[in-house]
Design an enzyme around this catalytic site. Structure first.
Site, mmCIF file in Angstrom:
data_model
loop_
_atom_site.group_PDB
_atom_site.id
_atom_site.type_symbol
_atom_site.label_atom_id
_atom_site.label_comp_id
_atom_site.label_asym_id
_atom_site.label_seq_id
_atom_site.Cartn_x
_atom_site.Cartn_y
_atom_site.Cartn_z
ATOM 1 N N GLY A 54 0.633 -1.303 0.000
ATOM 2 C CA GLY A 54 -0.091 -0.058 -0.073
ATOM 3 C C GLY A 54 0.826 1.314 -0.028
ATOM 4 O O GLY A 54 0.161 2.330 0.263
ATOM 5 N N CYS A 55 2.183 1.096 -0.062
ATOM 6 C CA CYS A 55 2.951 2.150 -0.190
ATOM 7 C C CYS A 55 3.437 2.400 -1.517
ATOM 8 O O CYS A 55 4.107 1.318 -2.159
ATOM 9 C CB CYS A 55 4.145 2.244 0.761
ATOM 10 S SG CYS A 55 3.750 2.097 2.418
ATOM 11 N N VAL A 56 3.496 3.658 -2.167
ATOM 12 C CA VAL A 56 4.243 3.805 -3.365
ATOM 13 C C VAL A 56 5.718 3.825 -3.246
ATOM 14 O O VAL A 56 6.297 3.139 -4.024
ATOM 15 C CB VAL A 56 3.930 5.313 -4.058
ATOM 16 C CG1 VAL A 56 4.510 5.478 -5.246
ATOM 17 C CG2 VAL A 56 2.188 5.436 -4.097
#
Length: 141
Positions: A46-48
């Site tokens: 969920g983290c770029v």
């Protein structure tokens, strides 16, 4: 360093360029994450940016457990956000983790208005990962 020191230092910096530089400096204080801990199970989804949180559960002298974390990111600002999160959560009991609203503290610092939506989502993913670890530790204690 504790969260009150970070809060005080942040309050002294009025300009967001200075605040970003401070967050980056905080990221530089993280101890290096061993290469083996840059693993798929430690990677936060969920983290770029790429973010890893490595958890260690330690018995707290018969009084339950504490969760200790190490973290890393390939982005300087995100690494600083990790450093703030670890200041809040690492070395805490599951109950303390669940009682601490990190997103409220980040909002207090003004990050909601100054992080991109992708970074905000990543921050929420990191917080949720640590809170899930705390819930799991409580359930298995």
């Amino acid at each position: 360093m504790n969260i009150d020191e970070i809060r005080d230092n942040f309050a002294l910096l009025e300009d967001w360029d200075d605040r970003y530089r401070y967050v980056i400096e905080l990221g530089r204080t993280l101890e290096p994450l061993p290469e083996g801990e840059h693993s798929p199970e430690n990677k936060v989804q969920g983290c770029v940016s790429q973010v890893w949180l490595s958890k260690q559960i330690e018995r707290n002298g018969g009084h339950g457990v504490v969760l200790k974390y190490r973290g890393d990111s390939d982005a300087h600002i995100v690494r600083g956000l990790v450093a703030i999160l670890l200041t809040l959560y690492s070395g805490q009991t599951p109950q303390q983790i669940l009682a601490t609203d990190a997103l409220e503290i980040f909002d207090e610092f003004g990050f909601r208005e100054h992080l991109t939506p992708q970074r905000s989502n990543g921050l929420r993913s990191m917080v949720e990962r640590i809170r899930n670890d705390a819930r799991t530790a409580l359930a298995t204690a």
